[in-house]
Scaffold this motif. Sequence first.
Motif, PDB file in Angstrom:
ATOM      1  N   LEU A 199      38.013  48.654  54.348  1.00 51.05           N
ATOM      2  CA  LEU A 199      39.053  48.406  53.339  1.00 51.05           C
ATOM      3  C   LEU A 199      38.417  48.306  51.957  1.00 51.05           C
ATOM      4  O   LEU A 199      37.470  47.537  51.758  1.00 51.05           O
ATOM      5  CB  LEU A 199      39.765  47.079  53.633  1.00 51.05           C
ATOM      6  CG  LEU A 199      40.712  47.039  54.828  1.00 51.05           C
ATOM      7  CD1 LEU A 199      41.123  45.593  55.123  1.00 51.05           C
ATOM      8  CD2 LEU A 199      41.957  47.902  54.558  1.00 51.05           C
ATOM      9  N   GLY A 200      38.944  49.055  51.019  1.00 46.85           N
ATOM     10  CA  GLY A 200      38.488  48.937  49.641  1.00 46.85           C
ATOM     11  C   GLY A 200      39.213  47.782  48.964  1.00 46.85           C
ATOM     12  O   GLY A 200      40.375  47.502  49.265  1.00 46.85           O
ATOM     13  N   VAL A 201      38.514  47.110  48.058  1.00 52.91           N
ATOM     14  CA  VAL A 201      39.114  46.015  47.284  1.00 52.91           C
ATOM     15  C   VAL A 201      38.837  46.282  45.808  1.00 52.91           C
ATOM     16  O   VAL A 201      37.699  46.580  45.441  1.00 52.91           O
ATOM     17  CB  VAL A 201      38.499  44.647  47.678  1.00 52.91           C
ATOM     18  CG1 VAL A 201      39.034  43.531  46.776  1.00 52.91           C
ATOM     19  CG2 VAL A 201      38.776  44.333  49.140  1.00 52.91           C
ATOM     20  N   GLY A 202      39.865  46.183  44.989  1.00 54.22           N
ATOM     21  CA  GLY A 202      39.673  46.321  43.539  1.00 54.22           C
ATOM     22  C   GLY A 202      40.202  45.087  42.839  1.00 54.22           C
ATOM     23  O   GLY A 202      41.368  44.712  43.002  1.00 54.22           O
ATOM     24  N   TRP A 203      39.336  44.439  42.108  1.00 54.95           N
ATOM     25  CA  TRP A 203      39.698  43.193  41.390  1.00 54.95           C
ATOM     26  C   TRP A 203      40.264  43.594  40.032  1.00 54.95           C
ATOM     27  O   TRP A 203      39.630  44.352  39.294  1.00 54.95           O
ATOM     28  CB  TRP A 203      38.444  42.337  41.237  1.00 54.95           C
ATOM     29  CG  TRP A 203      38.633  40.975  40.629  1.00 54.95           C
ATOM     30  CD1 TRP A 203      39.513  40.599  39.656  1.00 54.95           C
ATOM     31  CD2 TRP A 203      37.894  39.788  40.964  1.00 54.95           C
ATOM     32  NE1 TRP A 203      39.379  39.274  39.366  1.00 54.95           N
ATOM     33  CE2 TRP A 203      38.388  38.747  40.151  1.00 54.95           C
ATOM     34  CE3 TRP A 203      36.860  39.506  41.862  1.00 54.95           C
ATOM     35  CZ2 TRP A 203      37.875  37.441  40.211  1.00 54.95           C
ATOM     36  CZ3 TRP A 203      36.351  38.211  41.915  1.00 54.95           C
ATOM     37  CH2 TRP A 203      36.862  37.191  41.100  1.00 54.95           C
ATOM     38  N   VAL A 204      41.441  43.066  39.703  1.00 55.41           N
ATOM     39  CA  VAL A 204      42.060  43.374  38.405  1.00 55.41           C
ATOM     40  C   VAL A 204      42.120  42.109  37.562  1.00 55.41           C
ATOM     41  O   VAL A 204      42.754  41.128  37.958  1.00 55.41           O
ATOM     42  CB  VAL A 204      43.499  43.919  38.570  1.00 55.41           C
ATOM     43  CG1 VAL A 204      44.007  44.467  37.232  1.00 55.41           C
ATOM     44  CG2 VAL A 204      43.555  44.982  39.646  1.00 55.41           C
ATOM     45  N   SER A 205      41.462  42.146  36.425  1.00 54.80           N
ATOM     46  CA  SER A 205      41.521  40.957  35.562  1.00 54.80           C
ATOM     47  C   SER A 205      42.244  41.251  34.248  1.00 54.80           C
ATOM     48  O   SER A 205      42.179  40.463  33.324  1.00 54.80           O
ATOM     49  CB  SER A 205      40.114  40.418  35.317  1.00 54.80           C
ATOM     50  OG  SER A 205      39.238  41.445  34.966  1.00 54.80           O
ATOM     51  N   PHE A 206      42.933  42.364  34.196  1.00 53.85           N
ATOM     52  CA  PHE A 206      43.675  42.710  32.978  1.00 53.85           C
ATOM     53  C   PHE A 206      45.034  42.008  32.964  1.00 53.85           C
ATOM     54  O   PHE A 206      46.083  42.642  33.030  1.00 53.85           O
ATOM     55  CB  PHE A 206      43.849  44.226  32.874  1.00 53.85           C
ATOM     56  CG  PHE A 206      42.620  44.920  32.359  1.00 53.85           C
ATOM     57  CD1 PHE A 206      42.605  45.495  31.100  1.00 53.85           C
ATOM     58  CD2 PHE A 206      41.459  44.957  33.122  1.00 53.85           C
ATOM     59  CE1 PHE A 206      41.461  46.117  30.610  1.00 53.85           C
ATOM     60  CE2 PHE A 206      40.313  45.575  32.642  1.00 53.85           C
ATOM     61  CZ  PHE A 206      40.312  46.151  31.384  1.00 53.85           C
ATOM     62  N   PHE A 207      44.996  40.683  32.924  1.00 54.51           N
ATOM     63  CA  PHE A 207      46.225  39.893  32.914  1.00 54.51           C
ATOM     64  C   PHE A 207      46.057  38.710  31.987  1.00 54.51           C
ATOM     65  O   PHE A 207      44.959  38.168  31.862  1.00 54.51           O
ATOM     66  CB  PHE A 207      46.518  39.335  34.317  1.00 54.51           C
ATOM     67  CG  PHE A 207      46.910  40.368  35.331  1.00 54.51           C
ATOM     68  CD1 PHE A 207      48.135  41.021  35.240  1.00 54.51           C
ATOM     69  CD2 PHE A 207      46.061  40.676  36.380  1.00 54.51           C
ATOM     70  CE1 PHE A 207      48.496  41.972  36.184  1.00 54.51           C
ATOM     71  CE2 PHE A 207      46.412  41.624  37.328  1.00 54.51           C
ATOM     72  CZ  PHE A 207      47.632  42.276  37.237  1.00 54.51           C
ATOM     73  N   ASP A 208      47.176  38.304  31.388  1.00 50.54           N
ATOM     74  CA  ASP A 208      47.229  36.989  30.770  1.00 50.54           C
ATOM     75  C   ASP A 208      47.546  36.034  31.915  1.00 50.54           C
ATOM     76  O   ASP A 208      48.567  36.181  32.584  1.00 50.54           O
ATOM     77  CB  ASP A 208      48.325  36.968  29.705  1.00 50.54           C
ATOM     78  CG  ASP A 208      48.524  35.583  29.130  1.00 50.54           C
ATOM     79  OD1 ASP A 208      48.160  35.375  27.977  1.00 50.54           O
ATOM     80  OD2 ASP A 208      49.050  34.700  29.855  1.00 50.54           O
ATOM     81  N   GLU A 209      46.672  35.076  32.142  1.00 48.22           N
ATOM     82  CA  GLU A 209      46.760  34.267  33.356  1.00 48.22           C
ATOM     83  C   GLU A 209      48.085  33.516  33.456  1.00 48.22           C
ATOM     84  O   GLU A 209      48.724  33.483  34.512  1.00 48.22           O
ATOM     85  CB  GLU A 209      45.551  33.324  33.400  1.00 48.22           C
ATOM     86  CG  GLU A 209      45.300  32.692  34.742  1.00 48.22           C
ATOM     87  CD  GLU A 209      45.908  31.312  34.857  1.00 48.22           C
ATOM     88  OE1 GLU A 209      46.033  30.815  35.986  1.00 48.22           O
ATOM     89  OE2 GLU A 209      46.275  30.725  33.820  1.00 48.22           O
TER      90      GLU A 209
END
Length: 623
Positions: A199-209
């Motif tokens: 399984l591939g995992v991609g972390w996305v941090s392009f968010f205003d928390e």
Amino acid sequence: EAGLLQQADDMDTQGADAEVPAARDGDPADTPTAADPETAAAPRPAGPAAPGYDDAEREAVLKVMRERRDIRNGFRSDPIPHEVLLRVLEAAHTAPSVGHSQPWDFVVIRSADTRRSMHELAMRQRDAYAKSLPKGRAKQFKELKIEAILDTPVNIVVTADPTRGGRHTLGRHTQPQMAPYSSALAVENLWLAARAEGLGVGWVSFFDEREMVRALGLPEHLEVVAYLCVGYVDEFPDEPELMQAGWSKRRPLSWVVHEETYGRRALPGEDPHDLLAETVAQIRPLDAKALGEAWERQKRMTKPAGALGMLEIISAQLSGLSRQCPPPIPEPAAVAVFAGDHGVHAQGVTPWPQEVTAQMVANFLGGGAVCNAFAAQVGAEVCVVDVGVASDLPATPGLLPRKIRAGTSDMTTGPAMTREEAKQAVEVGIETARDLVAAGNKALLTGEMGIANTTASAALISVFTGADPAEVTGRGTGINDETLVRKTDVVRRALEHHRPDPADPLGVLAAVGGFEHAAMVGLLLGGASLRTPVILDGVSAGAAALVARAIAPEVLAACIAGHRSAEPGHVAALNKLGLRPLVDLDLRLGEGTGALLALPLVQSTARAMHEVATFDSAGVTEK
Ligand SMILES: Cc1cc2nc3c(=O)[nH]c(=O)nc-3n(C[C@H](O)[C@H](O)[C@H](O)COP(=O)(O)O)c2cc1C
């Protein structure tokens, strides 16, 4: 054309010493290095594995860590069976946590509607980030995929509850950030277990928390630690996608392991190495083979031989430096503006008050200086480094706080710096070069700010060129005749006081240099050791280049003279270095402005090597 010829000769001489290209320990690597277990081909572990683990099991643990990747491309749409997702979540849930508080929750999102709204939020952040980038970076960023929210069947939100475990959670009382750290460890467990499942995992941090908490309807007291896109993929790239895209390089392990005290870098089993000595040892002449290929290619390009004049020398230099023909286009690029103050200011060498150094640093960080305008125009990043500003500077994005001391001492009464301080400042420059190159920059530019620093530059240039102080001391920011006489006398007195020995470059720096000069010396040496071109700005950079050359003559392989300033000392320095400046417009500002103007010339010449057709390929008849 004397300078041009001289430089061409230098390169031939340097190039004659042919080299076998080899990835070295200190290279931030495009290629694996033996010292880096992350990238090296699976090392054969020595000694027995732990009780209960056979060799194959130990190897499996290391393998999954090596082969874990952040994935954004190539997801399949097939669903993840429940038992597989369960195994992955169980792995996450066994992570260590502060005070065993287990602060995480996992919100598994499959709904296309929810994913679409999260995707919209991420796209907005992506746009905002893209707008904030220097043009050289923005071009690269446009090609990057940074999320796979809609391409994956499952998204997982990992949160941290900072209140979990109550008020007395063991260990969190001293460091509240231990709660989100613990959740991040759960993410790593999840990531590794997923890798072993294909399984591939991609972390996305392009968010205003906070926006995310509201959009997902999460309880307000939770913190979002990670937004993960999960799905099956057919393959996992060997290297991080950002590396493959040229966005970043891997830092060698040897850069980050310190023995006993910070700065004593040593891998286990090795003797601690000195950063300066290590850097100097890695500086090599231009590669003869690539240099030869470059000259050959330029002859075949659809233009009369030599018609690009001086630029042909630069492209050959870039080829020899990178060991590639055509050479990489030096983009993105960053100007490192080193700032420091000078004790010699007390001698009345300039009408400008010392506070102006700190005020201009604030101006650089606010984007209001000439270097910012020029950097914006040519698409370069401005990196400001406090190596020795007299006052405390507030933490600001874009400022690297690396102060050695709050200004040098007055060189007319004693050494400007101790030898140790001078070396530390050189090391700041080396580390700045390492950071900027590992962050993907393919050209470095020198910049500096320091009221009274042309006095130190004149002294350095006088020592290394043998010129009389009167010949190399200039008007700097535009001082009047009376101040010029005083300034020249100050330089003369300092040199008489110290009688610096040009054979001891660190000693010269310590006696009459500045923190920013020393840091520029480090930037030049660091850039050269990483085979990255460094474009020199004006007189202070010229002074630094003389020091760097005295430490490591081959440093010139990486140096390109960006411009010639109006300061008389600069001409003396360039002549001594045998460098011909690209731009000659009577600038006398510093800050990296002249180097920035030269950047597009250097980039153009590399681009020409890539894009200009050859006579045979274009069917153009040669003379
Ligand atoms: C805290 C964190 C946040 C990340 N955020 C993003 C992101 O928003 N977009 C993205 O494409 N990759 C993101 N990544 C992935 C990194 O780019 C990736 O880990 C890095 O390039 C190294 O590649 P590798 O994980 O394949 O070894 C993030 C990684 C971490 C650890």
